[in-house]
Write a protein that holds these residues in place. Structure first.
Motif, PDB file in Angstrom:
ATOM      1  N   ILE A  43       1.654 -10.606  -6.298  1.00 39.65           N
ATOM      2  CA  ILE A  43       1.051 -11.743  -5.615  1.00 39.65           C
ATOM      3  C   ILE A  43       2.099 -12.508  -4.814  1.00 39.65           C
ATOM      4  O   ILE A  43       1.876 -12.898  -3.663  1.00 39.65           O
ATOM      5  N   VAL A  44       3.271 -12.724  -5.412  1.00 34.43           N
ATOM      6  CA  VAL A  44       4.314 -13.486  -4.730  1.00 34.43           C
ATOM      7  C   VAL A  44       4.816 -12.728  -3.501  1.00 34.43           C
ATOM      8  O   VAL A  44       5.001 -13.319  -2.425  1.00 34.43           O
ATOM      9  N   VAL A  45       5.028 -11.429  -3.639  1.00 36.89           N
ATOM     10  CA  VAL A  45       5.490 -10.640  -2.491  1.00 36.89           C
ATOM     11  C   VAL A  45       4.452 -10.653  -1.379  1.00 36.89           C
ATOM     12  O   VAL A  45       4.788 -10.776  -0.189  1.00 36.89           O
ATOM     13  N   LEU A 207      10.951  -1.370   1.756  1.00 35.16           N
ATOM     14  CA  LEU A 207       9.745  -0.551   1.746  1.00 35.16           C
ATOM     15  C   LEU A 207       8.820  -0.943   0.593  1.00 35.16           C
ATOM     16  O   LEU A 207       7.590  -0.939   0.731  1.00 35.16           O
ATOM     17  N   THR A 208       9.414  -1.285  -0.539  1.00 37.54           N
ATOM     18  CA  THR A 208       8.603  -1.706  -1.684  1.00 37.54           C
ATOM     19  C   THR A 208       7.830  -2.975  -1.365  1.00 37.54           C
ATOM     20  O   THR A 208       6.638  -3.094  -1.665  1.00 37.54           O
ATOM     21  N   GLY A 209       8.506  -3.939  -0.740  1.00 37.41           N
ATOM     22  CA  GLY A 209       7.821  -5.174  -0.376  1.00 37.41           C
ATOM     23  C   GLY A 209       6.681  -4.942   0.601  1.00 37.41           C
ATOM     24  O   GLY A 209       5.599  -5.515   0.458  1.00 37.41           O
ATOM     25  N   LEU A 210       6.894  -4.088   1.598  1.00 40.36           N
ATOM     26  CA  LEU A 210       5.827  -3.786   2.556  1.00 40.36           C
ATOM     27  C   LEU A 210       4.653  -3.100   1.881  1.00 40.36           C
ATOM     28  O   LEU A 210       3.486  -3.383   2.191  1.00 40.36           O
ATOM     29  N   SER A 211       4.921  -2.199   0.954  1.00 41.44           N
ATOM     30  CA  SER A 211       3.845  -1.493   0.254  1.00 41.44           C
ATOM     31  C   SER A 211       3.023  -2.454  -0.591  1.00 41.44           C
ATOM     32  O   SER A 211       1.787  -2.414  -0.586  1.00 41.44           O
ATOM     33  N   ALA A 336       1.561   3.370  -4.469  1.00 42.41           N
ATOM     34  CA  ALA A 336       1.936   3.134  -3.076  1.00 42.41           C
ATOM     35  C   ALA A 336       3.451   3.047  -2.916  1.00 42.41           C
ATOM     36  O   ALA A 336       4.020   3.604  -1.967  1.00 42.41           O
ATOM     37  N   VAL A 337       4.104   2.351  -3.836  1.00 41.84           N
ATOM     38  CA  VAL A 337       5.560   2.251  -3.767  1.00 41.84           C
ATOM     39  C   VAL A 337       6.192   3.631  -3.944  1.00 41.84           C
ATOM     40  O   VAL A 337       7.112   4.024  -3.209  1.00 41.84           O
TER      41      VAL A 337
END
Length: 364
Positions: A43-45, A207-211, A336-337
């Protein structure tokens, strides 16, 4: 010629065992908090740009922005999900009773307007007519293997409303901490990733944050919009139990099943009651909601990364089975990640092997 220093295998193995025990023990201690931690992180990301925008508008005061985001989570996430699960659990007896009355239910002949539905009208009318010709018990013969099992499973999941509420409140608390210390948490994660893999680790964190942002927006926002529009259609057409059906639509949309089953079922009920105009209006409204889902969900997902819809569906259903309702959000994020990081790793060019001295690649 210098001799190679001896390798202390026992010492290396002992260090590996100690580190493994420390990691396992730490995970075991925080195991009750892992679902809430993963949910809060997602949620925060996903909403971090919104929090930064609020912080700018209030003169850079982080505490006010964090309080606004926490209140927004309570209103947008905690209250609707808690109300949805509580409503389903409260009306569980009615759902089971309805499933048990299926043996005495006879489906009427298909309405004339069903034949005029584009593309699938003829097939839907034939299937409807086949069930109608079967007489009493015809519907039961088709849905009995699934109706009771699915209903009881859904009620069992929804019955854990107390545990879900605790998870939601714990998620809000952890999210508030992450909002207030987001830069520090990101710096720690980035340094850890860089320590493991250098520049590749830092790229993996991005990439993790975008996913996470793509999946959260694509699933949660789309499901909320579908549930809100579906509930509005049920309320306007006068369908009883609109709150229960709206909660059911939200759960089904989060599970990627969609809103068609309860909405078309309500349209059939209106038609049987003799309110043909309201039934047609609700059916058309349902088709618009389904079409909106096909457009809005891919659009929101592609704002972050390009992820296959099948991957998200697998993550949602698998997460639901593995972790319960919280897994609706955790499952697709994990897949997704993993998918995004694997794509990035595969896309990296393999450096060519150095040629041996005296060997040339020219062929004369």
């Amino acid at each position: 010629m210098t001799s190679r220093p001896p390798v202390d295998i026992a010492r290396i193995l002992l260090i590996i065992v100690i580190l493994s025990l420390l990691i396992f023990g730490s995970l075991y201690i925080v195991r009750p908090f892992l679902p809430a931690l993963l949910w809060a992180t997602m949620i925060v990301v996903a909403t971090w740009p919104l929090m930064i925008g609020i912080e700018r508008r209030v003169g850079g005061r982080r505490s006010i922005a964090v309080a606004a985001m926490v209140m927004g989570m309570l209103v947008v996430i905690v209250l609707p999900l808690s109300a949805a699960v509580a409503t389903i659990a409260e009306r569980g007896g009615d759902v089971i009773a309805l499933a048990q009355r299926l043996p005495d239910y006879t489906l009427p002949p298909p309405p004339r307007w069903l034949h005029d539905v584009p593309l699938a009208g003829g097939r839907l009318a034939r299937e409807w007519q086949r069930l109608s010709d079967a007489g009493p018990g015809g519907i039961l013969a088709r849905v009995q293997p699934y109706a009771m099992i699915g209903t009881q499973w859904l009620l069992a999941r929804a019955g854990a409303a107390g545990a879900l509420l605790i998870h939601l409140l714990l998620t809000v608390v952890i999210a508030g901490i992450l909002y207030s210390r987001g830069e520090l948490a990101l710096s720690m994660v980035a340094r850890f990733a860089a320590r493991l893999a250098g520049d590749r680790g830092a790229a993996a964190v991005r990439l993790t944050g975008l996913s996470i942002r793509a999946v959260a927006l694509g699933i949660v926002v789309t499901s909320a919009v579908q549930a809100a529009l579906g509930g509005l259609g049920l309320y306007v057409t006068g369908v009883p139990g609109a709150a229960f059906l709206t909660a059911l639509i939200l759960i089904l949309c989060l599970a990627q099943i969609g809103s068609a089953i309860p909405l078309f079922g309500a349209a059939v009920w209106l038609f049987r009651r003799g309110d043909e105009v309201a039934a047609i209006e609700l059916a058309v409204w349902t088709l618009l909601i389904i079409g909106l889902d096909k457009v809005l969900r891919p659009l929101l997902i592609k704002r972050g990364v390009d992820l296959p819809i099948l991957l998200i569906l697998t993550g949602v259903l698998g997460g639901l089975v593995a972790f319960g309702i919280v897994g609706l959000f955790i499952g697709p994020v994990i897949l997704a990640v993993t998918f995004t990081l694997m794509q990035a790793w595969i896309a990296q060019e393999v450096p060519p092997e150095p040629a041996e001295p005296g060997v040339t690649s020219d062929v004369k």
